[in-house]
Design a protein around this motif. Structure first.
Motif, PDB file in Angstrom:
ATOM      1  N   UNK A   1       0.630  -1.118   0.085  1.00 14.36           N
ATOM      2  CA  UNK A   1      -0.111  -0.186   0.154  1.00 14.36           C
ATOM      3  C   UNK A   1       0.744   1.158   0.196  1.00 14.36           C
ATOM      4  N   UNK A   2       2.171   1.030  -0.191  1.00 16.34           N
ATOM      5  CA  UNK A   2       2.817   2.177  -0.041  1.00 16.34           C
ATOM      6  C   UNK A   2       3.067   3.018  -1.282  1.00 16.34           C
ATOM      7  N   UNK A   3       2.853   4.415  -1.468  1.00 17.12           N
ATOM      8  CA  UNK A   3       2.751   5.102  -2.492  1.00 17.12           C
ATOM      9  C   UNK A   3       3.845   6.085  -2.386  1.00 17.12           C
ATOM     10  N   UNK A   4       4.133   6.979  -3.523  1.00 10.95           N
ATOM     11  CA  UNK A   4       5.002   7.804  -3.465  1.00 10.95           C
ATOM     12  C   UNK A   4       5.335   8.762  -2.281  1.00 10.95           C
ATOM     13  N   UNK A   5       4.189   9.527  -2.075  1.00 11.82           N
ATOM     14  CA  UNK A   5       3.803  10.192  -0.743  1.00 11.82           C
ATOM     15  C   UNK A   5       4.324   9.573   0.525  1.00 11.82           C
ATOM     16  N   UNK A   6       3.857   8.291   0.522  1.00 12.01           N
ATOM     17  CA  UNK A   6       4.331   7.747   1.696  1.00 12.01           C
ATOM     18  C   UNK A   6       5.699   7.428   2.121  1.00 12.01           C
ATOM     19  N   UNK A   7       6.328   7.160   0.749  1.00  9.92           N
ATOM     20  CA  UNK A   7       8.021   6.744   0.759  1.00  9.92           C
ATOM     21  C   UNK A   7       8.602   8.081   1.219  1.00  9.92           C
ATOM     22  N   UNK A   8       8.247   9.149   1.221  1.00 12.45           N
ATOM     23  CA  UNK A   8       8.928  10.529   1.398  1.00 12.45           C
ATOM     24  C   UNK A   8       8.480  10.663   2.915  1.00 12.45           C
ATOM     25  N   UNK A   9       7.854  10.122   3.532  1.00 15.21           N
ATOM     26  CA  UNK A   9       7.712  10.358   5.128  1.00 15.21           C
ATOM     27  C   UNK A   9       8.818   9.477   5.691  1.00 15.21           C
ATOM     28  N   UNK A  10       8.818   9.725   7.118  1.00 12.88           N
ATOM     29  CA  UNK A  10       9.871   9.213   7.810  1.00 12.88           C
ATOM     30  C   UNK A  10       9.000   8.201   9.025  1.00 12.88           C
ATOM     31  N   UNK A  11       9.481   7.203   9.212  1.00 20.33           N
ATOM     32  CA  UNK A  11       9.038   6.359  10.729  1.00 20.33           C
ATOM     33  C   UNK A  11       9.226   7.101  11.932  1.00 20.33           C
ATOM     34  N   UNK A  12       8.460   6.969  12.839  1.00 17.14           N
ATOM     35  CA  UNK A  12       8.763   7.678  14.217  1.00 17.14           C
ATOM     36  C   UNK A  12       9.190   6.485  15.150  1.00 17.14           C
ATOM     37  N   UNK A  13      10.144   6.671  15.869  1.00 14.82           N
ATOM     38  CA  UNK A  13      10.786   5.553  16.812  1.00 14.82           C
ATOM     39  C   UNK A  13      11.246   6.158  18.232  1.00 14.82           C
ATOM     40  N   UNK A  14      10.367   5.913  19.138  1.00 18.37           N
ATOM     41  CA  UNK A  14      10.917   6.454  20.545  1.00 18.37           C
ATOM     42  C   UNK A  14      10.381   7.924  20.342  1.00 18.37           C
ATOM     43  N   UNK A  15       9.261   8.367  19.643  1.00 21.53           N
ATOM     44  CA  UNK A  15       8.971   9.645  19.626  1.00 21.53           C
ATOM     45  C   UNK A  15      10.066  10.482  18.719  1.00 21.53           C
ATOM     46  N   UNK A  16      10.722   9.998  17.959  1.00 28.30           N
ATOM     47  CA  UNK A  16      11.807  10.766  17.329  1.00 28.30           C
ATOM     48  C   UNK A  16      11.627  10.240  15.843  1.00 28.30           C
ATOM     49  N   UNK A  17      11.697  11.111  14.601  1.00 26.16           N
ATOM     50  CA  UNK A  17      11.811  10.702  13.223  1.00 26.16           C
ATOM     51  C   UNK A  17      13.154   9.807  12.928  1.00 26.16           C
ATOM     52  N   UNK A  18      12.723   8.680  12.296  1.00 29.05           N
ATOM     53  CA  UNK A  18      14.081   7.962  11.792  1.00 29.05           C
ATOM     54  C   UNK A  18      14.872   8.786  10.918  1.00 29.05           C
ATOM     55  N   UNK A  19      15.949   8.846  10.827  1.00 22.62           N
ATOM     56  CA  UNK A  19      17.097   9.533   9.994  1.00 22.62           C
ATOM     57  C   UNK A  19      16.728   9.508   8.448  1.00 22.62           C
ATOM     58  N   UNK A  20      16.247   8.303   8.158  1.00 27.50           N
ATOM     59  CA  UNK A  20      16.101   7.990   6.502  1.00 27.50           C
ATOM     60  C   UNK A  20      14.695   8.171   6.242  1.00 27.50           C
ATOM     61  N   UNK A  21      14.204   8.508   5.386  1.00 25.42           N
ATOM     62  CA  UNK A  21      12.800   8.360   4.702  1.00 25.42           C
ATOM     63  C   UNK A  21      12.622   7.031   4.451  1.00 25.42           C
ATOM     64  N   UNK A  22      11.298   6.640   4.344  1.00 25.22           N
ATOM     65  CA  UNK A  22      10.663   5.418   3.996  1.00 25.22           C
ATOM     66  C   UNK A  22      11.413   4.890   2.777  1.00 25.22           C
ATOM     67  N   UNK A  23      11.540   5.832   1.582  1.00 22.76           N
ATOM     68  CA  UNK A  23      12.097   5.457   0.383  1.00 22.76           C
ATOM     69  C   UNK A  23      13.530   5.096   0.668  1.00 22.76           C
ATOM     70  N   UNK A  24      14.158   5.705   1.243  1.00 20.36           N
ATOM     71  CA  UNK A  24      15.796   5.388   1.335  1.00 20.36           C
ATOM     72  C   UNK A  24      15.593   4.053   2.067  1.00 20.36           C
ATOM     73  N   UNK A  25      14.938   3.810   3.166  1.00 19.87           N
ATOM     74  CA  UNK A  25      15.144   2.635   3.708  1.00 19.87           C
ATOM     75  C   UNK A  25      14.791   1.461   2.695  1.00 19.87           C
TER      76      UNK A  25
END
Length: 168
Positions: free
Chosen positions: A102-126
């Motif tokens: 279900x991941x689309x282009x907009x979602x891939x530009x987002x960052x996951x959040x871990x322990x209240x902080x955004x993960x350094x790489x966006x989802x697409x980079x991951x």
């Protein structure tokens, strides 16, 4: 399906091709400094579980906690049976696809959040990191199989027609 997700699925299929015909004994054989084939499969399952099950879907109750013990990097090398690891890999990737499909282009530009902080790489980079990780270990697995004396190994990338280039 996003083209990068298609590419991940293709990388997975090529990864699995290198395991065709490998028995548990060869899957546990470690040719140092490389890890064994069973460890490699568990290691990639662990990455997918971290990224696409835990971070993407918030499933903190990790379905396969044993993955960390048998494939954590840079922990000691283990030699798990492929007959044990393969069903785990299948389950993890199936659960990962719940998010990825279900991941689309907009979602891939987002960052996951871990322990209240955004993960350094966006989802697409991951996602790119995961794809490249598969190709790295696919090559390593081929080298291991060559060193083990296995014959009739794939000698070129397979059916790329299953994941052709197209516009995003």
């Amino acid at each position: 399906m996003h083209p990068l997700v298609e590419q991940l699925k293709f990388a997975r299929s090529e990864f699995l091709r290198v395991f065709d015909g490998v028995d548990d004994e060869d899957g546990r054989t470690r040719l140092q400094p490389m890890n064994c084939l069973g460890w490699i499969m568990a290691h990639l399952a662990l990455q997918e579980q971290r990224y696409w099950v835990r971070l993407a879907q918030g499933r903190d109750a990790i379905r396969h906690p044993e993955l960390l013990g048998i494939s954590g990097y840079p922990d000691r090398a283990t030699k798990p049976d492929l007959s044990v690891v393969r069903p785990i890999w299948n389950g993890v990737t199936s659960n990962a696809d719940t998010f990825l499909d279900g991941a689309d282009q907009d979602r891939l530009l987002e960052h996951f959040v871990l322990d209240g902080e955004p993960v350094a790489e966006n989802i697409g980079t991951m996602l790119l990191r995961n794809i490249y990780h598969y190709w790295f270990h696919t090559g390593e697995a081929h080298a291991i199989r060559q060193q083990l004396g296995h014959k009739d190994l794939p000698d070129f990338v397979g059916n790329l027609g299953s994941a052709p280039y197209h516009d995003w």
